[in-house]
Design a protein around this motif. Sequence first.
Motif, PDB file in Angstrom:
ATOM      1  N   HIS A 286      80.751  72.111  67.068  1.00 59.70           N
ATOM      2  CA  HIS A 286      79.596  71.447  66.467  1.00 59.70           C
ATOM      3  C   HIS A 286      78.837  70.656  67.537  1.00 59.70           C
ATOM      4  CE1 HIS A 286      77.381  68.642  63.824  1.00 59.70           C
ATOM      5  NE2 HIS A 286      77.416  69.642  62.971  1.00 59.70           N
ATOM      6  N   PRO A 287      77.497  70.599  67.472  1.00 58.56           N
ATOM      7  CA  PRO A 287      76.717  69.867  68.486  1.00 58.56           C
ATOM      8  C   PRO A 287      77.155  68.422  68.672  1.00 58.56           C
ATOM      9  CG  PRO A 287      75.261  71.189  67.122  1.00 58.56           C
ATOM     10  CD  PRO A 287      76.635  71.311  66.519  1.00 58.56           C
ATOM     11  N   SER A 288      77.588  67.769  67.605  1.00 56.29           N
ATOM     12  CA  SER A 288      78.005  66.369  67.740  1.00 56.29           C
ATOM     13  C   SER A 288      79.226  66.228  68.632  1.00 56.29           C
ATOM     14  CB  SER A 288      78.289  65.762  66.362  1.00 56.29           C
ATOM     15  OG  SER A 288      79.344  66.451  65.707  1.00 56.29           O
ATOM     16  N   TRP A 289      80.099  67.262  68.624  1.00 56.91           N
ATOM     17  CA  TRP A 289      81.287  67.201  69.492  1.00 56.91           C
ATOM     18  C   TRP A 289      80.865  67.244  70.959  1.00 56.91           C
ATOM     19  CZ3 TRP A 289      82.540  65.614  65.384  1.00 56.91           C
ATOM     20  CH2 TRP A 289      83.034  66.284  64.290  1.00 56.91           C
ATOM     21  N   THR A 290      79.885  68.102  71.268  1.00 56.28           N
ATOM     22  CA  THR A 290      79.390  68.193  72.646  1.00 56.28           C
ATOM     23  C   THR A 290      78.850  66.850  73.113  1.00 56.28           C
ATOM     24  OG1 THR A 290      78.796  70.517  72.334  1.00 56.28           O
ATOM     25  CG2 THR A 290      77.756  69.368  74.174  1.00 56.28           C
ATOM     26  N   HIS A 291      78.082  66.191  72.253  1.00 57.93           N
ATOM     27  CA  HIS A 291      77.525  64.890  72.619  1.00 57.93           C
ATOM     28  C   HIS A 291      78.608  63.825  72.697  1.00 57.93           C
ATOM     29  CE1 HIS A 291      73.313  65.968  72.742  1.00 57.93           C
ATOM     30  NE2 HIS A 291      73.475  66.681  71.636  1.00 57.93           N
ATOM     31  N   MET A 292      79.649  63.951  71.889  1.00 54.19           N
ATOM     32  CA  MET A 292      80.753  63.004  71.964  1.00 54.19           C
ATOM     33  C   MET A 292      81.408  63.047  73.341  1.00 54.19           C
ATOM     34  SD  MET A 292      84.447  63.153  70.160  1.00 54.19           S
ATOM     35  CE  MET A 292      84.865  64.441  71.334  1.00 54.19           C
ATOM     36  N   TYR A 293      81.676  64.265  73.852  1.00 49.77           N
ATOM     37  CA  TYR A 293      82.286  64.403  75.171  1.00 49.77           C
ATOM     38  C   TYR A 293      81.345  63.895  76.261  1.00 49.77           C
ATOM     39  CZ  TYR A 293      86.138  67.114  73.218  1.00 49.77           C
ATOM     40  OH  TYR A 293      87.246  67.503  72.500  1.00 49.77           O
ATOM     41  N   ARG A 294      80.064  64.153  76.105  1.00 55.37           N
ATOM     42  CA  ARG A 294      79.101  63.646  77.076  1.00 55.37           C
ATOM     43  C   ARG A 294      79.062  62.124  77.067  1.00 55.37           C
ATOM     44  NH1 ARG A 294      74.104  67.878  75.868  1.00 55.37           N
ATOM     45  NH2 ARG A 294      75.035  69.696  76.913  1.00 55.37           N
ATOM     46  N   MET A 295      79.170  61.538  75.875  1.00 54.90           N
ATOM     47  CA  MET A 295      79.212  60.076  75.785  1.00 54.90           C
ATOM     48  C   MET A 295      80.399  59.519  76.541  1.00 54.90           C
ATOM     49  SD  MET A 295      78.270  58.966  71.897  1.00 54.90           S
ATOM     50  CE  MET A 295      78.689  57.281  72.287  1.00 54.90           C
ATOM     51  N   MET A 296      81.550  60.137  76.370  1.00 53.64           N
ATOM     52  CA  MET A 296      82.750  59.676  77.056  1.00 53.64           C
ATOM     53  C   MET A 296      82.583  59.764  78.572  1.00 53.64           C
ATOM     54  SD  MET A 296      85.793  58.435  77.037  1.00 53.64           S
ATOM     55  CE  MET A 296      86.661  58.632  75.480  1.00 53.64           C
ATOM     56  N   MET A 297      82.038  60.886  79.039  1.00 55.95           N
ATOM     57  CA  MET A 297      81.818  61.055  80.482  1.00 55.95           C
ATOM     58  C   MET A 297      80.810  60.026  80.992  1.00 55.95           C
ATOM     59  SD  MET A 297      83.779  63.639  81.365  1.00 55.95           S
ATOM     60  CE  MET A 297      83.171  64.547  82.771  1.00 55.95           C
ATOM     61  N   LEU A 298      79.731  59.814  80.236  1.00 55.00           N
ATOM     62  CA  LEU A 298      78.716  58.837  80.630  1.00 55.00           C
ATOM     63  C   LEU A 298      79.316  57.435  80.694  1.00 55.00           C
ATOM     64  CD1 LEU A 298      75.773  58.071  81.221  1.00 55.00           C
ATOM     65  CD2 LEU A 298      75.384  57.945  78.759  1.00 55.00           C
ATOM     66  N   ALA A 299      80.144  57.093  79.723  1.00 53.97           N
ATOM     67  CA  ALA A 299      80.765  55.769  79.698  1.00 53.97           C
ATOM     68  C   ALA A 299      81.695  55.589  80.900  1.00 53.97           C
ATOM     69  CB  ALA A 299      81.533  55.571  78.401  1.00 53.97           C
ATOM     70  N   GLN A 300      82.488  56.619  81.225  1.00 53.35           N
ATOM     71  CA  GLN A 300      83.401  56.537  82.373  1.00 53.35           C
ATOM     72  C   GLN A 300      82.630  56.330  83.668  1.00 53.35           C
ATOM     73  OE1 GLN A 300      86.528  56.333  81.868  1.00 53.35           O
ATOM     74  NE2 GLN A 300      87.285  57.758  80.347  1.00 53.35           N
ATOM     75  N   ILE A 301      81.629  57.180  83.869  1.00 54.49           N
ATOM     76  CA  ILE A 301      80.846  57.106  85.101  1.00 54.49           C
ATOM     77  C   ILE A 301      80.021  55.820  85.142  1.00 54.49           C
ATOM     78  CG2 ILE A 301      78.989  58.211  86.410  1.00 54.49           C
ATOM     79  CD1 ILE A 301      80.018  60.904  85.262  1.00 54.49           C
ATOM     80  N   GLY A 302      79.458  55.433  83.996  1.00 58.64           N
ATOM     81  CA  GLY A 302      78.641  54.230  83.935  1.00 58.64           C
ATOM     82  C   GLY A 302      79.429  52.982  84.290  1.00 58.64           C
ATOM     83  N   PHE A 303      80.647  52.874  83.780  1.00 62.44           N
ATOM     84  CA  PHE A 303      81.479  51.719  84.113  1.00 62.44           C
ATOM     85  C   PHE A 303      81.788  51.691  85.601  1.00 62.44           C
ATOM     86  CE2 PHE A 303      82.534  50.287  79.804  1.00 62.44           C
ATOM     87  CZ  PHE A 303      82.752  48.942  80.051  1.00 62.44           C
ATOM     88  N   ALA A 304      82.145  52.837  86.152  1.00 61.03           N
ATOM     89  CA  ALA A 304      82.473  52.891  87.579  1.00 61.03           C
ATOM     90  C   ALA A 304      81.276  52.456  88.422  1.00 61.03           C
ATOM     91  CB  ALA A 304      82.923  54.300  87.955  1.00 61.03           C
ATOM     92  N   LEU A 305      80.108  52.984  88.117  1.00 60.42           N
ATOM     93  CA  LEU A 305      78.917  52.637  88.902  1.00 60.42           C
ATOM     94  C   LEU A 305      78.558  51.166  88.744  1.00 60.42           C
ATOM     95  CD1 LEU A 305      76.648  55.766  88.274  1.00 60.42           C
ATOM     96  CD2 LEU A 305      77.981  55.219  90.321  1.00 60.42           C
ATOM     97  N   SER A 306      78.792  50.611  87.556  1.00 66.53           N
ATOM     98  CA  SER A 306      78.470  49.209  87.304  1.00 66.53           C
ATOM     99  C   SER A 306      79.354  48.267  88.121  1.00 66.53           C
ATOM    100  CB  SER A 306      78.612  48.887  85.813  1.00 66.53           C
ATOM    101  OG  SER A 306      77.704  49.629  85.045  1.00 66.53           O
ATOM    102  N   TYR A 307      80.492  48.768  88.559  1.00 65.69           N
ATOM    103  CA  TYR A 307      81.399  47.926  89.357  1.00 65.69           C
ATOM    104  C   TYR A 307      81.334  48.253  90.852  1.00 65.69           C
ATOM    105  CZ  TYR A 307      83.620  45.576  85.435  1.00 65.69           C
ATOM    106  OH  TYR A 307      83.861  44.758  84.358  1.00 65.69           O
ATOM    107  N   VAL A 308      80.573  49.311  91.196  1.00 63.81           N
ATOM    108  CA  VAL A 308      80.387  49.661  92.598  1.00 63.81           C
ATOM    109  C   VAL A 308      79.176  48.945  93.171  1.00 63.81           C
ATOM    110  CG1 VAL A 308      79.745  51.534  94.174  1.00 63.81           C
ATOM    111  CG2 VAL A 308      81.551  51.885  92.486  1.00 63.81           C
ATOM    112  N   PHE A 309      78.083  48.886  92.386  1.00 63.75           N
ATOM    113  CA  PHE A 309      76.815  48.333  92.892  1.00 63.75           C
ATOM    114  C   PHE A 309      76.599  46.896  92.444  1.00 63.75           C
ATOM    115  CE2 PHE A 309      76.147  52.943  92.653  1.00 63.75           C
ATOM    116  CZ  PHE A 309      75.849  53.177  93.997  1.00 63.75           C
TER     117      PHE A 309
END
Length: 309
Positions: A286-309
């Motif tokens: 289902h399309p919502s599942w695809t966006h759910m996984y993208r949200m998780m990836m975005l959150a992981q990467i976003g947190f990392a970048l927020s603590y690098v810069f």
Amino acid sequence: MSKLKPYSDLARPFTLLPPALGVLSGAVTAWGAGHHKLAVSWRLVIPVLCGTLMAAVLNAANNAVNQIYDLDIDRVNKPKRPLPSGTLSMRGAWGFTIVSCLIAWALAFCASPFRPPEVLARRECFWIVVFTTLVCWIYSAPPLWTKRRGMWANITIAIPRGVLLKVAGWSTVKTIVGVEPWFIGSIFGLFLLGAASTKDFADIEGDKAGGCETLPILYGVKRAAWIIAPFFVLPFLLIPIGVWRGILTGNPTLLMVLGPALVLYGTYTVYLLVRKPEELATTENHPSWTHMYRMMMLAQIGFALSYVF
């Protein structure tokens, strides 16, 4: 057919990247926490690499034990998997599970920071992984077998794969004693508390035959969709709260952008989730599942970048 292919299919390689990324993101977050970045050297990098690889290997072991005890269900829902299709024996599956688990434990033992010495001595990542293994066993296997017990299934997924995954990543760089790693882990844990049910909607037929009481079975597809919907949005409201309270010590500007961005993305995902809930049970991807996984990836990467810069 390659002799290794059934083992690869048992491990489900496409599921191994998210936990590895979760540990790596947790490690980068710890590195940048408190506005004091440690010097990058092999003494810093080696435990992080061990922890990242550990997360992937442990997830492979968890995938295997889950398929061992879900054999009857998979005969209905996923007959092409190695065990129901007969391409892999039960003995082979158990061998893979035990070896993978031992490798993951060994990697976790090596995933402690080299200094300060007291943190190395506590082997925090190792004990987190031992406890995680126990929780994953409780989820997949009797006698508790929480996978079959409604919301308990979600809880025993959210704790190891949400809360403890981030804390384990943090432990490869710094001690987990303190509020910040657990606060970050709780954000991801709450998200997974809802997201853990996404796979259950398309598996209703086999889960019923196997005696599982998942949320879609207990409450129906529409009501279950609304039950999990808040967990795609509310956890990310904790990000600005964490900044305001001084709990999150990354770049406050980036974190204040990340939180609302994930709330908006989660709101859109919820819209896809609840607009035609009956499609959740008939559409495998289902399309919502695809966006759910993208949200998780975005959150992981976003947190990392927020603590690098």
